[in-house]
Design an enzyme around this catalytic site. Structure first.
Site, PDB file in Angstrom:
ATOM      1  CG  ASP A  80      -1.960   1.001   1.211  1.00 44.32           C
ATOM      2  OD1 ASP A  80      -2.552   1.176   0.131  1.00 44.32           O
ATOM      3  OD2 ASP A  80      -2.188   1.656   2.225  1.00 44.32           O
TER       4      ASP A  80
ATOM      5  CB  THR B 220      -1.646   6.388  -2.327  1.00 42.62           C
ATOM      6  OG1 THR B 220      -1.562   4.969  -2.215  1.00 42.62           O
ATOM      7  CG2 THR B 220      -2.786   6.860  -1.468  1.00 42.62           C
ATOM      8  CB  THR B 221       1.099   3.485  -5.858  1.00 41.05           C
ATOM      9  OG1 THR B 221       0.739   2.829  -4.651  1.00 41.05           O
ATOM     10  CG2 THR B 221       2.506   3.119  -6.219  1.00 41.05           C
TER      11      THR B 221
ATOM     12  CG  ASP C  86      -6.901   0.797  -0.611  1.00 45.35           C
ATOM     13  OD1 ASP C  86      -6.931   1.603   0.330  1.00 45.35           O
ATOM     14  OD2 ASP C  86      -5.869   0.530  -1.256  1.00 45.35           O
TER      15      ASP C  86
HETATM   16  P1  ADP Z   1      -2.555   2.595  -6.190  1.00 36.90           P
HETATM   17  O1  ADP Z   1      -1.949   2.831  -4.833  1.00 36.90           O
HETATM   18  O2  ADP Z   1      -2.240   3.699  -7.130  1.00 36.90           O
HETATM   19  O3  ADP Z   1      -3.996   2.254  -6.133  1.00 36.90           O
HETATM   20  P2  ADP Z   1      -2.135  -0.139  -6.956  1.00 36.90           P
HETATM   21  O4  ADP Z   1      -0.934  -0.952  -6.611  1.00 36.90           O
HETATM   22  O5  ADP Z   1      -3.405  -0.436  -6.269  1.00 36.90           O
HETATM   23  O6  ADP Z   1      -1.737   1.368  -6.758  1.00 36.90           O
HETATM   24  O7  ADP Z   1      -2.327  -0.283  -8.517  1.00 36.90           O
HETATM   25  C1  ADP Z   1      -3.336   0.392  -9.187  1.00 36.90           C
HETATM   26  C2  ADP Z   1      -3.184   0.214 -10.665  1.00 36.90           C
HETATM   27  O8  ADP Z   1      -3.291  -1.162 -11.033  1.00 36.90           O
HETATM   28  C3  ADP Z   1      -4.298   0.934 -11.405  1.00 36.90           C
HETATM   29  O9  ADP Z   1      -3.766   1.580 -12.528  1.00 36.90           O
HETATM   30  C4  ADP Z   1      -5.222  -0.189 -11.790  1.00 36.90           C
HETATM   31  O10 ADP Z   1      -5.982   0.119 -12.928  1.00 36.90           O
HETATM   32  C5  ADP Z   1      -4.256  -1.309 -12.054  1.00 36.90           C
HETATM   33  N1  ADP Z   1      -4.882  -2.641 -11.972  1.00 36.90           N
HETATM   34  C6  ADP Z   1      -5.540  -3.176 -10.929  1.00 36.90           C
HETATM   35  N2  ADP Z   1      -5.990  -4.412 -11.231  1.00 36.90           N
HETATM   36  C7  ADP Z   1      -5.598  -4.671 -12.490  1.00 36.90           C
HETATM   37  C8  ADP Z   1      -5.747  -5.788 -13.395  1.00 36.90           C
HETATM   38  N3  ADP Z   1      -6.393  -6.870 -13.019  1.00 36.90           N
HETATM   39  N4  ADP Z   1      -5.221  -5.669 -14.614  1.00 36.90           N
HETATM   40  C9  ADP Z   1      -4.556  -4.564 -14.990  1.00 36.90           C
HETATM   41  N5  ADP Z   1      -4.369  -3.504 -14.218  1.00 36.90           N
HETATM   42  C10 ADP Z   1      -4.885  -3.530 -12.983  1.00 36.90           C
HETATM   43 MG    MG Z   2      -4.952   0.637  -5.382  1.00 43.15          MG
END
Ligand code: ADP
Ligand code: MG
Length: 528
Positions: A68, A101-102, A394
């Site tokens: 996270d 956030t990332t 989340d």
């Molecule tokens: P954040 O802290 O920004 O939410 P995450 O590690 O949760 O970071 O990653 C979010 C990113 O991963 C988003 O761009 C989301 O669209 C992408 N994502 C999540 N699930 C999938 C999936 N199954 N296939 C492709 N991209 C995905």
């Molecule tokens: Mg996320």
């Protein structure tokens, strides 16, 4: 700006107190940009479904394992002021959107990297800042164009939103079950209250058992057992008393004189004490309460008296639980027996001790003010449960946002590729120097699909080319399928995010980058 100024004014020539360090012009800018980029670089590998985790060990050896963004950044002890501004981005993102956030920090870092190139080409930072702002405004517009509606009854779409937010956070095995819990919970609250806020859903953790034991309970859960088995297990139509004072007297301080010379007197003292406690219990009974939640202690004698009176009682509740109970039941939290009356009581249709996720807990439900639901997240160890909690948190946030705002955008880099394309087009219409900054902004957004590809072990450049081609053929929902390694329609694949998560990520990233770009001097006081 560029080209002017000496990096450090030598001592004696400075107008500041001795020891003050001053950095100016390009040097200041480069220092700040480097710090901002470093923060983004630190969390880059955690983005997306194949993002890796970080193990953070603090100075006393406590370990947190997480994917996270906000948790990582908060646990890292970062000192540099510009780096702290980037962390602020993550915090704002977390409080405003609960996810992304990332993404926000990575975009912020990339905007800075692009700006650095432009500065080296002698573009003035204020022009870059202006171009970035224009592009950000345009991005908002485009995002609302590519967004689609989320109907509150479309549970399939809502579950997809929850699952996308939980992806990559150790919840893979139970993602479906948890997203089901979240969507049900939000639905239950919304049905009762008309809206759903994050605070209406309480997330309780339970260590031990497996993650499949996670479940949803309609009501407030208190992780305690009733004080005495002689108390009723279940009270219907309960009149609830919330006490913030102990049902016990201070320990009798026995005077040596009395205790040694006259044992009967001790007996008498104890009897008196019991009498006084009995009086407290009588006041509770007189108020008409049949359930007592006490934030402080209830001693053994009082406990037995309460049980005799058929009152259900819990002691030493958390303050947060007391406040939640007050909101739900409409009870006043009473801190003195002198003022206690029936007006202070609240109402709950049912207060019951039962087995939940393999453990006995108390559930308060059908309250005067309905709309509180609990999700119990269980898992084999503390680390596992804590990471699951962050995932569920989340998930709850994004489903609540989607419920409130009713709009979603495709994930997996699809929105960023679509934005990048359209913003480039917009830039060529603007022309002049700002066009360079607007194009840099468009390029910076592509860091998301590139990073998603990279983290999935794919070639980022090839992937980006394929995505651009797909978007060129009017497939604006196309994003990365990290397992197949090809562009896929993200809406159909169920990779969707609330519109708010994306708009907020882009605007907070832009704001931080612009703020950093406008700084041309760092004046650091000496440390005392
Ligand atoms: P954040 O802290 O920004 O939410 P995450 O590690 O949760 O970071 O990653 C979010 C990113 O991963 C988003 O761009 C989301 O669209 C992408 N994502 C999540 N699930 C999938 C999936 N199954 N296939 C492709 N991209 C995905
Ligand atoms: Mg996320």
């Amino acid at each position: 700006m560029p080209g002017e100024g000496s990096p450090v004014i030598p001592a004696g020539g400075s107008i500041y107190r001795e020891g003050t360090e001053e950095t100016r012009g390009r040097d200041a800018l480069h220092l700040n940009i480097t710090a901002g980029k470093a923060v983004a670089a630190a969390i880059r590998t955690t983005l997306g479904p194949h993002g890796m985790d970080k193990m953070l060990v603090d100075s006393i050896g406590d370990v947190v394992i997480t994917n996270d963004g906000i948790t990582i950044l908060q646990e890292m002890e970062i000192e540099h002021p510009a780096a702290k501004m980037m962390i602020e981005v993550a915090k704002v993102q977390d409080s405003e959107a609960g996810d992304g956030t990332t993404t926000a920090v990575i975009i912020g870092g990339e905007l800075l990297r692009m700006a650095e190139d432009l500065i080296d080409q002698d573009l003035h930072p204020t022009i870059i800042a202006e171009g970035y702002r224009m592009a950000q405004e345009k991005a908002k517009e485009i995002l609302s164009e590519i967004s689609f509606e989320v109907h509150p009854d479309d549970t399939q779409l809502l579950r997809a939103i929850a699952e996308t937010a939980m992806t990559g956070k150790g919840a893979e095995a139970v993602k479906e079950q948890l997203s089901d819990c979240i969507v049900q919970a939000v639905g239950m609250v919304a049905r009762e209250k008309g809206t759903c806020e994050v605070d209406d859903i309480k997330i309780e953790k339970k260590v031990g058992g497996s993650s499949e034991d996670s479940e949803i309970v309609d009501g407030i859960i208190i992780d305690k057992e009733r004080l005495n088995p002689a108390m009723p297990e279940c009270v219907s139509n309960a009149k609830v008393l919330l006490l913030n004072t102990a049902v016990e007297l201070r320990q009798t301080e026995i005077d040596a004189e009395i205790s040694i010379t006259n044992p009967e007197q001790i007996q008498e003292f104890l009897r008196k004490e019991e009498e006084m406690e009995k009086a407290l219990v009588d006041r509770i009974v007189a108020s008409g309460a049949d359930v007592v939640f006490c934030q402080k202690g209830i001693d053994e004698f009082a406990e037995k008296e309460l049980a005799k009176a058929g009152i259900f009682a819990l002691r030493r509740l958390k303050k947060s639980d007391m406040e939640r109970l007050a909101d739900a039941t409409g009870a006043e939290i009473v801190s003195s027996f002198d003022t206690l009356s029936s007006d202070d009581l609240g109402f709950a249709g049912e207060v019951e001790e039962k087995r939940i996720a393999g453990k006995r807990m108390v559930v308060v439900s059908k309250c005067q003010n309905p709309g509180t639901v609990s999700i119990i997240v269980s898992g084999g160890s503390d680390h596992v449960v804590n990471e699951l909690l962050r995932a569920v948190d989340d998930g709850v946030h994004v489903v609540c946002s989607a419920f409130e705002e009713n709009m979603a955008v495709p994930g997996g880099g699809a929105s960023e590729v679509a934005l990048s394309r359209r913003i480039r087009e917009y830039g060529s219409g603007v022309g002049g120097r700002p066009q360079l900054a607007i194009e840099a902004f468009a390029g910076a957004l592509e860091v998301i699909p590139k990073t998603l590809a990279e983290n999935a072990g794919l070639d980022p450049i090839d992937m980006l080319v394929d995505l651009r081609t797909a978007h060129g053929n009017a497939g604006r929902m196309y994003g990365i399928d990290p397992d197949l390694g090809i562009p896929v329609d993200m809406k159909e694949a169920g990779v969707v995010e609330p519109l708010r998560v994306k708009t907020q990520a882009i605007s907070s990233a832009t704001e931080a980058a612009v703020m950093i770009l406008r700084i041309d001097e760092i004046i650091a006081a000496s440390k005392k």
